[in-house]
Motif scaffolding. Structure first.
Motif: not given
Length: 576
Positions: A189-210
């Protein structure tokens, strides 16, 4: 050339993403901190001061056991130059720990692409650095720092009753998956690992209002997305349909991800461990490393893939992104784009690529920046949107780490802080969300909301992926839609994923360091075809491959195949 799409930061998080990582990660090479670092951690563990006692119970003592005051220097990237109201949070921390930790912290923030070099310069100059953000995708990456004996081996601090906060938050299995190999192949162990999940979940955020204005509504498919982009071009001149960081993942990879069929067999990895080498498991259980930088262009690699992927057009992604570029879906100067999120939040772009694990912050920021704007999330990771278990692969690694430089004089004091941070939910929430009742308020044990008086534009906004993210301590914004919560919960459930064949493998590049460096330089040429900027993907790919081979790519391929076959002898592919 392809990789698991991950947090490239709020992350890019993460979320994550530099080319040497081909989308946010770089080579998994490692080397021990040698005897000096090992001795440092052993001594620290044996002679820990009162600062490393169980700080969660320290308030019960009647006599102060606080050590002499120390100020720690932390270096980390941040989407903003300064964190709002950070001093108020630090004052609260100092008040609560003055009789136990007696520690001050100076947070030094910089940009994502500068963090590695900035820290390297600080260390070279002998300046004080007590905690440094590093990852597989920083430059230099965590493995390169290990190979230079720059990081402390932290093994002795974990799974240790002297550090109950760390023991509770970081299980042995989690640490095993986030360890890095030394020269002998032994992982530490060389670093304290930070994550909320075991995959980021590739996502395209878009303007839903548009999208609603155009009559499209929620985007659930590639066809919906392209219909949305056509509407943007027709109705909102001056707004680019899709903005993207020009020096991270390739847009061609995103398009392949969106069109990739689900299979029950997962015997291959592309851009394995950030090495740029693609590997498939043969029927006899041994590994075959593709001889081309784009693994799909190697016929031997392609035929080892499960149906129907073994008959795909090797240039499919490149051809699709070229069409996107010509249609105007992408910025003409995409190669120069460094701040896609800024484009999106300022209303200059209709969508942006990020990861699902930052949904709350992305939603809050957009709706604060543009009155009347609403966020939509099109999750492109196969299997995640529809909840198909074992369709998403993971090596169960985090993509963000806090490491301690080997020349730090405050190793145990730094560890004491992290032990305190993860000792309980309240300590953790103070740094992740701010002061309860002022910056945020709890909604039960798993959600949070903001007081009506809070101005999101000036509210506390610490980049948690650099300090606090942990699978055991997750809260969701109370406004998060139920379907997003379901996906986020799945992302933190190890049973939802299949284990990638290379989980636990770290490439040690010592014997090919020169070739790896040269290949990394040449590999940047792939952006032109990965983002669709030029025609003739086949011809350009051939030219780039010749340059790579001249730089020593085949030697790297052979070494990756050799090391991975050794790994498979004790960690065989299990047919997942």
């Amino acid at each position: 050339m392809r990789k698991k799409l991950h947090k490239n930061a709020a992350l890019l998080v993460a979320a994550t993403l530099s080319l040497s990582a081909l989308a946010g990660c770089s080579g998994n090479n490692s080397e021990d901190n040698a005897n000096k670092a090992a001795n440092t951690t052993n001594k620290a563990a044996e002679t820990n001061t009162a600062a490393t006692n169980d700080t969660s119970n320290a308030a019960e003592t009647t006599e102060s056991t606080a050590p002499e005051e120390v100020t720690l220097e932390f270096y980390m990237p941040s989407p903003t130059a300064n964190v709002n109201d950070l001093e108020a949070v630090l004052d609260k921390f100092y008040e609560e720990t003055k009789d136990t930790l007696n520690t001050k912290i100076h947070f030094n923030f910089t940009t994502f692409d500068d963090i590695g070099q900035k820290v390297s310069l600080k260390l070279a100059a002998g300046e004080q650095v007590d905690s440094v953000f590093t990852a597989q995708w920083t430059n230099p990456n965590i493995s390169a720092m290990i190979s230079k004996d720059q990081l402390v081996n932290l093994d002795s601090y974990f799974n240790n009753d002297k550090y109950p906060g760390l023991k509770k938050a970081f299980t042995p299995e989690y640490l095993k998956n986030n360890s890095f190999a030394d020269k002998t192949g032994s992982s530490h162990v060389y670093g304290i690992p930070f994550t909320h999940a075991f995959s980021g979940g590739a996502t395209i955020y878009y303007r839903k209002d548009m999208a609603e204005k155009y009559g499209i509504g929620e985007i659930k498919s590639l066809a919906d997305l392209e219909k949305f982009y056509d509407a943007v071009l027709a109705n909102d001149k001056g707004i680019v349909p899709f903005t993207f960081n020009g020096s991270t993942d390739y847009v061609s990879d995103l398009l392949l991800t969106m069109t990739q069929p689900l299979t029950s067999k997962h015997n291959y990895m592309v851009n394995m461990g950030g090495t740029s080498v693609s590997v498939a498991i043969k029927p006899d259980g041994t590994a075959y490393a593709a001889k081309t930088i784009d693994g799909y262009s190697d016929p031997e690699f392609l035929k080892l893939l499960p149906e129907p992927m073994n008959t795909m057009d090797p240039l499919k992604g490149f051809k699709m992104v070229r069409e996107w570029y010509k249609k105007g879906y992408l910025e003409k100067d995409i190669l120069a784009q460094k701040d896609p999120d800024g484009q999106f939040m300022s209303g200059k772009a209709a969508s942006v690529f990020r990861t699902l694990d930052i949904y709350s912050s992305e939603s809050q920021q957009l709706e604060t920046s543009i009155p009347g704007a609403k966020i939509g999330a099109y999750v492109i990771t196969p299997g995640l949107m529809d909840g198909t278990a074992k369709a998403v692969g993971s090596d169960f690694k985090a993509w963000n780490f806090a490491a301690i430089p080997a020349n730090s004089k405050n190793v145990d004091r730094t560890i004491a802080f992290f032990d305190w941070l993860f000792a309980n939910q309240e300590n953790h929430d103070l740094f992740e969300f701010g002061i309860a009742g002022k910056h945020w308020q709890a909604e039960g044990t798993t959600k949070y909301s903001y007081p009506a008086t809070v101005d999101a534009a000036t509210n506390y906004n610490f980049p948690g992926f650099t300090l606090t993210w942990n699978p055991t301590m997750v809260r969701y914004d109370s406004k998060t839609p139920d379907n997003i919560v379901t996906m986020l919960n799945n992302m933190g459930d190890t049973n939802f994923f299949y284990k990638m064949p290379n989980a636990g493998f770290s490439f040690v590049p010592d014997s090919v360091k020169t070739e790896v460096a040269k290949v990394s330089e040449v590999r940047t040429q792939l952006y032109t075809i990965g983002h669709g900027v030029v025609d003739d993907a086949a011809g350009n790919l051939t030219k780039i491959q010749k340059a790579l081979d001249k730089a020593g790519y085949q030697k790297v391929v052979a070494e990756v195949e050799k090391q991975f076959n050794e790994f498979l002898k004790t960690n065989p592919y299990e047919g997942q």
